[in-house]
Scaffold this active site. Structure first.
Site, short mmCIF file in Angstrom:
data_model
loop_
_atom_site.label_atom_id
_atom_site.label_comp_id
_atom_site.label_asym_id
_atom_site.label_seq_id
_atom_site.Cartn_x
_atom_site.Cartn_y
_atom_site.Cartn_z
CB CYS A 2 -0.95 0.09 1.20
SG CYS A 2 -2.10 -1.26 1.31
NE ARG A 27 4.62 1.52 -0.17
CZ ARG A 27 5.68 1.22 0.55
NH1 ARG A 27 6.89 1.39 0.05
NH2 ARG A 27 5.54 0.78 1.78
CD1 TRP A 74 -0.52 -6.25 -3.27
CD2 TRP A 74 -0.59 -6.85 -1.12
NE1 TRP A 74 -0.21 -7.58 -3.20
CE2 TRP A 74 -0.25 -7.98 -1.89
CE3 TRP A 74 -0.69 -6.99 0.27
CZ2 TRP A 74 -0.01 -9.23 -1.33
CZ3 TRP A 74 -0.46 -8.24 0.83
CH2 TRP A 74 -0.11 -9.33 0.03
CG ASN A 98 1.72 0.57 4.20
OD1 ASN A 98 1.39 -0.60 4.04
ND2 ASN A 98 2.96 0.98 4.10
N GLY A 99 -0.44 -1.11 6.46
CA GLY A 99 -0.06 -1.98 7.57
C GLY A 99 -1.19 -2.95 7.88
CD GLU A 477 15.49 -13.88 -9.40
OE1 GLU A 477 14.90 -14.37 -8.42
OE2 GLU A 477 15.26 -12.74 -9.82
CE LYS A 481 12.12 -11.64 -11.10
NZ LYS A 481 12.92 -11.55 -9.92
CD GLU A 484 8.49 -11.92 -9.61
OE1 GLU A 484 9.71 -11.86 -9.74
OE2 GLU A 484 7.91 -11.46 -8.61
CG HIS A 500 17.12 -38.01 -6.39
ND1 HIS A 500 17.43 -39.30 -6.04
CD2 HIS A 500 18.30 -37.39 -6.62
CE1 HIS A 500 18.75 -39.45 -6.03
NE2 HIS A 500 19.30 -38.30 -6.38
CE LYS A 599 11.05 -3.18 -6.79
NZ LYS A 599 11.33 -4.54 -7.26
C1 F6R Z 1 10.61 -10.96 -6.91
C2 F6R Z 1 10.68 -9.94 -5.88
C3 F6R Z 1 10.40 -10.36 -4.48
C4 F6R Z 1 11.34 -9.61 -3.52
C5 F6R Z 1 10.96 -9.93 -2.07
C6 F6R Z 1 11.92 -9.29 -1.09
O1 F6R Z 1 10.92 -10.43 -8.16
O2 F6R Z 1 10.91 -8.80 -6.15
O3 F6R Z 1 10.51 -11.73 -4.32
O4 F6R Z 1 12.64 -10.00 -3.78
O5 F6R Z 1 9.66 -9.47 -1.82
O6 F6R Z 1 11.93 -7.90 -1.23
P1 F6R Z 1 13.12 -7.05 -0.61
O7 F6R Z 1 14.36 -7.40 -1.34
O8 F6R Z 1 12.70 -5.63 -0.84
O9 F6R Z 1 13.21 -7.40 0.84
#
Ligand code: F6R
Length: 604
Positions: A2, A27, A74, A98-99, A477, A481, A484, A500, A599
């Site tokens: 948020c 956010r 969010w 926010n929270g 990773e 990617k 998501e 396995h 994010k």
């Molecule tokens: C994936 C992504 C998330 C963040 C995770 C941690 O692309 O961006 O998995 O890596 O939410 O976020 P930070 O690094 O801000 O603690």
């Protein structure tokens, strides 16, 4: 999650609030809303979905108001809907939050007993009711807010308007971020720096427990005991241009292409002319016997690569753990442990709480973060900032590779002072590190090859990513990617583990993205690729330039330049980022703002 904004001053607030929210949409984007103070009272306009849905509604209601608040959501409590969109109002109070309020159910029952009707399913609305109840009892706004904060448990950043106070805003913070930008006879409120950057560089960081009372020409701060406290402003150096798309189709693509510059900026100031690494004020204490890395998501995967780097170079045991697991399991930590937290945002709730827990247990704390002065760096003993610049695309790319560069520097630095590498090896490693940006450039110049490969697989229903050693986290990773941003199921696996179980998945339909660079694991990984080929799987190989053996057995191939094996992940990650990007763009998903994500994950 948020995003919150606010403004009080001499200018019209609607556009300022909207522009600020645009910068915070990373956010959350489940709904958006703005409230502003008119001579007739507080007016609220809100909508479900993205912020852009709000624009036509705001245009229909022109206003000269110069005091207001806004929110992009969010969803946590209550589905995305207009009713659950912020701002929320009760009586004279209108606020954004926010929270998460943890004792929400209990407080909701109390409100029911007071015949208060809730018009949303959110935890936020109850805060508005309790402040309003306190006002009705004749309390001052400050006491009404303070007494309500004493009732609630959880996390909050709040911006509050009160009917009858036409140019004033009250704010409060506990664990969720909140900053105040100071202009000339005006104040800007926001969850994060980019939202106020175009207007002012003078920023006050609110602290946990703070309440702020803001009018255009004055601001006062109070602590949890309502004692006046001083909060000074700092000048922020960020360059606003980096928060724009700069001609790229998406922020994510721009950020992938920025990686050579990010690595250069993260590394160059820390390698001295005499070839020493100086990670700012951080010194590795002799008594440190173990490093424990904590992080979430993509940052966790960079931690996994960090384990390979630091153990190999400095010969210190490194454990890597998800922050959300660490904090709830009574970990074995003491003053001989260095807790190394990794967080792009520096605000991730689970990582923040895990660092606090580690500090309680007496550990030393070092953080790697991309956001200057965010909460995790502020509570850590030492911080190594990655200089990637604002990362706006929700899927992390340039922050990840910058974290890898920072971890590599920590590895070389620790190895140097522990005497576990020779001077010659150190010089070679630093030489290779300095050459990474040029090699990244070379890979990016070939991005059209990945685009061609991506087009062939847009109808695939699932992907497997395999690799070994320091590239195994890149398989994880790559799968993350793809999941998501394209919503295609993908799994990352250590290539040696295929037999396995996951090998059962392989058929002619399954693309297997395989990182098979020329390092110690090469022959073993090649054996695994033969196993995939024997079962008809399609191999998309990421191999070292000139490797004709891999060219022979793969369906599609992308080559990356040779480097020290410990640095390979900085190169092999680029093709997997691009593959996810192009597949998603072909599919037409919302690359920069994928569904259900945000994010900065400031809820647990
Ligand atoms: C994936 C992504 C998330 C963040 C995770 C941690 O692309 O961006 O998995 O890596 O939410 O976020 P930070 O690094 O801000 O603690």
């Amino acid at each position: 999650m948020c995003g919150i904004v606010g403004y009080t001053g001499n200018n019209k607030c609607i556009n300022l609030l909207y522009d600020g929210l645009e910068k915070l949409e990373y956010r959350g984007y489940d709904s958006a809303g703005i409230s502003f103070i008119e001579p007739s009272g507080i007016k609220t306009i809100k909508t479900q979905g993205k912020l852009s849905n709000l624009k036509p509604l705001l245009e229909k209601t022109p206003s000269g108001s110069s005091c207001g608040i806004g929110h992009t959501r969010w969803a946590t409590h209550g589905k995305p809907s207009v009713e659950n969109a912020h701002p929320h109002t009760s009586g004279k109070i209108t606020l954004v939050h926010n929270g998460i309020i943890e004792n929400y159910s209990e407080l909701k029952n109390q409100l029911a007993g007071m015949s208060r009707t809730l018009s949303s399913e959110t935890d936020t609305e109850i805060i508005a009711h309790f402040i309003d109840i306190n006002l009705e009892k004749g309390k001052t706004p400050l006491d009404a807010i303070h007494d309500t904060l004493n009732l609630i448990r959880g996390t909050w950043a709040l911006a509050i308007l009160i009917d009858g106070y036409p140019d004033q805003i009250w704010c409060a913070k506990n664990q969720s971020p909140l900053i105040i930008g100071a202009g000339e006879d005006e104040y800007f409120i926001a969850s994060d720096i980019p939202a106020i950057m175009p207007n002012t560089r003078n920023v006050i960081f609110m602290e946990d427990g703070d309440i702020a009372h803001i009018a255009p020409t004055e601001i006062s701060f109070y602590d949890i005991h309502l004692k006046t406290v001083r909060r000074v402003s700092q000048t922020i150096q960020w360059n606003g241009v980096t928060a724009e798309k700069g001609g790229y189709r998406h922020f994510m693509l721009k950020e992938i292409f920025e990686q050579p510059r990010c690595i250069l900026d993260t590394v160059s100031s820390r390698i001295s002319a005499s070839g020493n690494i100086t990670p700012e004020n951080f010194t590795l204490d002799e008594k440190i016997k173990k490093i424990h890395i904590i992080a979430c998501g993509t940052s966790y995967y960079s931690g996994l690569v960090g384990k390979y780097m630091i153990e190999e170079l400095a010969r210190i045991p490194v454990e890597v753990e998800f922050s959300s697991e660490f904090r709830y399991r009574n970990p074995i930590i003491d003053s001989s442990t260095l807790i190394l937290s990794i967080s792009q945002s520096g605000e991730t709730a689970d990582t923040l709480a895990a660092v606090k827990e580690a500090k309680k247990l007496g550990a030393q704390t070092l953080s790697i973060s991309n956001v200057i002065n965010s909460q995790i760096p502020r509570i850590s003993d030492y911080t190594l900032y990655t200089h990637a610049g604002p990362e706006i695309g929700v899927a992390s790319t340039k922050a990840f590779s910058s974290q890898l560069a920072a971890l590599f520097m920590i590895g070389v630095y620790a190895a140097d002072i522990r005497g576990t590498i020779t001077a010659e090896r150190k010089n070679q490693l630093l030489y290779d590190l300095k050459n990474i940006p040029a090699k990244m450039h070379h890979i990016l110049e070939q991005s059209s090859q990945i685009k061609v490969i991506a087009r062939r697989y847009i109808h695939s229903h699932g992907f497997l990513y395999i690799a070994r050693g320091m590239n195994y986290p890149i398989a994880l990773e790559g799968a993350l990617k793809l999941k998501e941003i394209s919503y295609i199921h993908a799994e990352g696996y250590p290539a040696g583990e295929m037999k396995h179980g996951p090998i059962a998945l392989i058929d002619e339909e399954l693309p297997v993205v395989s990182i098979v660079t020329r390092n110690n694991y090469y022959n073993k990984t090649m054996n695994n690729l033969e196993e995939v080929r024997a079962r008809g799987g399609k191999i998309i190989a990421i191999a070292t330039t000139g490797d004709m053996e891999t060219a022979d057995i793969s369906t599609d191939l992308f080559m990356v330049p040779e480097t020290d094996p410990l640095l390979e992940p900085l190169l092999t990650v680029i093709p997997v980022q691009l593959l996810a990007y192009f597949i998603s763009d072909f599919k037409g998903t919302d690359v920069d703002q994928p569904r259900n994500l945000a994010k900065s994950v400031t809820v647990e």
